[in-house]
Motif scaffolding. Structure first.
Motif, PDB file in Angstrom:
ATOM      1  N   ILE A  61      13.799 -52.470  -1.164  1.00 36.58           N
ATOM      2  CA  ILE A  61      14.338 -52.836   0.139  1.00 36.58           C
ATOM      3  C   ILE A  61      13.657 -54.136   0.542  1.00 36.58           C
ATOM      4  O   ILE A  61      12.445 -54.298   0.359  1.00 36.58           O
ATOM      5  N   PHE A  62      14.429 -55.079   1.081  1.00 37.42           N
ATOM      6  CA  PHE A  62      13.898 -56.383   1.450  1.00 37.42           C
ATOM      7  C   PHE A  62      13.963 -56.553   2.963  1.00 37.42           C
ATOM      8  O   PHE A  62      14.991 -56.291   3.577  1.00 37.42           O
ATOM      9  N   VAL A  63      12.860 -57.012   3.531  1.00 37.45           N
ATOM     10  CA  VAL A  63      12.783 -57.261   4.969  1.00 37.45           C
ATOM     11  C   VAL A  63      12.423 -58.721   5.178  1.00 37.45           C
ATOM     12  O   VAL A  63      11.454 -59.221   4.600  1.00 37.45           O
ATOM     13  N   GLN A  64      13.218 -59.399   6.003  1.00 37.21           N
ATOM     14  CA  GLN A  64      12.966 -60.813   6.287  1.00 37.21           C
ATOM     15  C   GLN A  64      13.536 -61.153   7.652  1.00 37.21           C
ATOM     16  O   GLN A  64      14.315 -60.383   8.220  1.00 37.21           O
ATOM     17  N   PRO A  65      13.160 -62.297   8.208  1.00 33.52           N
ATOM     18  CA  PRO A  65      13.772 -62.715   9.481  1.00 33.52           C
ATOM     19  C   PRO A  65      15.283 -62.812   9.329  1.00 33.52           C
ATOM     20  O   PRO A  65      15.796 -63.178   8.263  1.00 33.52           O
ATOM     21  N   ASN A  66      16.006 -62.483  10.390  1.00 29.19           N
ATOM     22  CA  ASN A  66      17.466 -62.493  10.345  1.00 29.19           C
ATOM     23  C   ASN A  66      17.966 -63.931  10.522  1.00 29.19           C
ATOM     24  O   ASN A  66      18.220 -64.393  11.623  1.00 29.19           O
ATOM     25  N   PHE A  67      18.113 -64.619   9.379  1.00 28.64           N
ATOM     26  CA  PHE A  67      18.517 -66.029   9.428  1.00 28.64           C
ATOM     27  C   PHE A  67      19.922 -66.182  10.010  1.00 28.64           C
ATOM     28  O   PHE A  67      20.242 -67.225  10.578  1.00 28.64           O
ATOM     29  N   ASN A  68      20.767 -65.160   9.857  1.00 31.07           N
ATOM     30  CA  ASN A  68      22.129 -65.231  10.425  1.00 31.07           C
ATOM     31  C   ASN A  68      22.117 -65.306  11.944  1.00 31.07           C
ATOM     32  O   ASN A  68      23.082 -65.773  12.554  1.00 31.07           O
ATOM     33  N   THR A  72      13.652 -67.453  12.157  1.00 29.54           N
ATOM     34  CA  THR A  72      12.916 -68.079  11.061  1.00 29.54           C
ATOM     35  C   THR A  72      11.590 -67.368  10.870  1.00 29.54           C
ATOM     36  O   THR A  72      11.230 -66.485  11.664  1.00 29.54           O
ATOM     37  N   ALA A  73      10.866 -67.757   9.826  1.00 32.07           N
ATOM     38  CA  ALA A  73       9.552 -67.156   9.594  1.00 32.07           C
ATOM     39  C   ALA A  73       8.590 -67.485  10.732  1.00 32.07           C
ATOM     40  O   ALA A  73       7.628 -66.743  10.974  1.00 32.07           O
ATOM     41  N   GLU A  74       8.840 -68.583  11.448  1.00 37.66           N
ATOM     42  CA  GLU A  74       7.982 -68.942  12.583  1.00 37.66           C
ATOM     43  C   GLU A  74       8.343 -68.126  13.821  1.00 37.66           C
ATOM     44  O   GLU A  74       7.463 -67.652  14.537  1.00 37.66           O
ATOM     45  N   SER A  75       9.650 -67.924  14.069  1.00 29.31           N
ATOM     46  CA  SER A  75      10.060 -67.198  15.275  1.00 29.31           C
ATOM     47  C   SER A  75       9.987 -65.680  15.101  1.00 29.31           C
ATOM     48  O   SER A  75       9.878 -64.953  16.086  1.00 29.31           O
ATOM     49  N   ASP A 224       6.076 -63.899   5.308  1.00 24.45           N
ATOM     50  CA  ASP A 224       7.457 -64.383   5.392  1.00 24.45           C
ATOM     51  C   ASP A 224       8.478 -63.341   4.972  1.00 24.45           C
ATOM     52  O   ASP A 224       9.644 -63.411   5.383  1.00 24.45           O
ATOM     53  N   PHE A 225       8.040 -62.376   4.161  1.00 20.57           N
ATOM     54  CA  PHE A 225       9.016 -61.527   3.469  1.00 20.57           C
ATOM     55  C   PHE A 225       8.304 -60.258   3.028  1.00 20.57           C
ATOM     56  O   PHE A 225       7.116 -60.280   2.713  1.00 20.57           O
ATOM     57  N   GLY A 254      18.300 -57.221  15.876  1.00 20.90           N
ATOM     58  CA  GLY A 254      18.735 -58.549  15.449  1.00 20.90           C
ATOM     59  C   GLY A 254      17.662 -59.502  15.002  1.00 20.90           C
ATOM     60  O   GLY A 254      17.960 -60.594  14.527  1.00 20.90           O
ATOM     61  N   LYS A 255      16.379 -59.118  15.152  1.00 22.75           N
ATOM     62  CA  LYS A 255      15.307 -60.036  14.771  1.00 22.75           C
ATOM     63  C   LYS A 255      15.084 -60.079  13.262  1.00 22.75           C
ATOM     64  O   LYS A 255      14.758 -61.132  12.714  1.00 22.75           O
ATOM     65  N   PHE A 256      15.260 -58.912  12.615  1.00 24.25           N
ATOM     66  CA  PHE A 256      14.961 -58.827  11.185  1.00 24.25           C
ATOM     67  C   PHE A 256      16.152 -58.260  10.418  1.00 24.25           C
ATOM     68  O   PHE A 256      16.916 -57.444  10.926  1.00 24.25           O
TER      69      PHE A 256
END
Length: 403
Positions: A61-68, A72-75, A224-225, A254-256
């Motif tokens: 399972i992958f978790v990252q900031p919701n770029f859509n 971003t990795a900063e926000s 970041d991930f 919606g954040k991730f």
């Protein structure tokens, strides 16, 4: 006259006109071959895609900031507290950190390379990462932030062309001007399969604390991930829901983004099923053409055997028995064609499995075989009805006078 006698006469008629029978069933052979091969190739492609995806990412399972959503990795950084919250789930949590770096391909010329921070002993935690030479840095080395590195196969070729990188010092430069010297302790195996290109970039793997201490962009305690490798028997869909709930409870919706490899597989399976249906429908057109050929040959046979039909009726054969004989001939032709078509498709699939690396698994399911044979028999039955009805409707007296 009983039905068994009709079967015997049907076989004798077909065998007595070998060339005509062969030409009639040729269209059915091609049609069944095409349908069987297309359906099976779709199933084999789906299996190959699944295997390649599991080889690259395993059950993860992958978790990252919701770029859509513009994150971003900063926000939307992932923090140590988030990692701790996930450790109660049936997963191994592997935080990742990414930053850009450069290396000197030759004096005065620098090229970009990815610097990725990972935990120590990564191949043990995530078996999709395999060491080809040397070793992976240990957890103790990672916690201590030692200046050690493992290279991807591509990075090893770029940084140390025509040299063994083990024990060498990799000199990297941050865009801000800082320099990082890392002792290379291992090289990963190159990626393979259809999705190999997704992970074939030049990447240097180093301890996360080292990047925190040296990179002007990294923030201590932030990632970041996340890669969550599922424990054996864990349900990916259920764990994904739990991960999503944890992050939504901490940060809101919606954040991730939370995605699993199984969701990717489901999407790919849906695509291959659609392609199978399209290819099968196109191949099915050749079956339709073959059925028309069967009908044409059977109509010719009725015309040629008009006197024979009249004689049979004069001797007491009913219209139903005459109809039955011609239907039997049509169905036998198509069934034989179906068997030959399935056999040819099986031979082609074996050849493809042996020669094309992507198709690793031979698949010819009983359901596909039964479907192909059933469709071929129905084609014979459908296109044999008109010739059989025409033969059954002949007047015996007129038929006996036919020249």
């Amino acid at each position: 006259m009983n039905p068994l006698e009709n079967f015997r006469m049907a076989f004798e008629s077909l065998w007595g006109n070998k060339l005509r029978s062969f030409l009639a069933l040729l269209g059915i052979v091609i049609g069944v071959f095409a349908v069987t091969a297309m359906i099976s190739l779709g199933q084999m492609a789906s299996a190959g895609i699944t295997q390649d995806l599991e080889a690259i990412a395993g059950r993860s399972i992958f978790v990252q900031p919701n770029f859509n959503e513009g994150e971003t990795a900063e926000s939307a950084p992932i923090r140590d507290a988030d990692v701790a919250a996930l450790e109660v789930l049936p997963v191994k949590v592997l935080p990742q950190l990414f930053t850009s770096a450069q290396y000197e391909s030759k004096p005065g010329e620098r090229r970009s390379i990815t610097l990725q921070g990972t935990p120590g002993d990564l191949p043990r935690l995530d078996p999709t990462n395999k060491v080809a030479r040397g070793r992976y840095f240990t957890q103790a080395e990672a916690r201590g932030g030692l200046a050690v590195a493992v290279l991807s196969d591509r990075a090893a070729k770029d940084l140390f062309p025509n040299r063994d990188p083990i024990g060498q010092v990799a000199r990297l430069y941050y865009p801000s001007g800082g320099r990082l010297e890392l002792t290379v302790v291992g090289v990963l195996e190159p990626p393979s399969g259809l999705f190999g290109g997704l992970s074939s970039s030049a990447t240097v793997y180093a301890p996360i604390p080292l990047i925190w201490n040296t990179s002007p962009f990294a923030r201590k305690g932030q990632y970041d991930f996340l890669v969550l490798t599922l424990d054996k028997g864990a349900d990916a869909q259920q764990v994904s829901k739990q991960v999503r709930r944890i992050f939504e409870a901490r940060y809101g919706k919606g954040k991730f983004s939370v995605q699993s490899t199984e969701s990717f597989q489901d999407t790919l399976r849906s695509i291959t099923v659609i392609l199978q249906a399209l290819l099968g429908a196109i191949a099915g057109l050749s079956l339709l053409v073959g059925g028309i050929g069967i009908m044409n040959i059977m109509l010719v046979s009725v015309t040629e055997r008009t006197r024979e039909i009249g004689l049979r009726k004069a001797l007491g054969a009913t219209a139903g028995l005459v109809r039955q004989q011609f239907l039997i001939e049509a169905v036998v032709l198509t069934l034989v064609g179906g068997v030959l078509g399935v056999a040819l498709a099986a031979g082609l699939l074996v050849l493809i499995t042996a020669t094309v690396p992507f198709f690793k698994v031979f698949i010819l399911s009983p359901a596909t075989i039964l479907l192909s044979l059933a469709v071929s028999a129905l084609i014979g039955l459908f296109f044999g009805v008109w010739p059989a009805a025409r033969a059954a409707a002949l007047d015996p007296i007129e038929a006996l006078r036919y020249e």
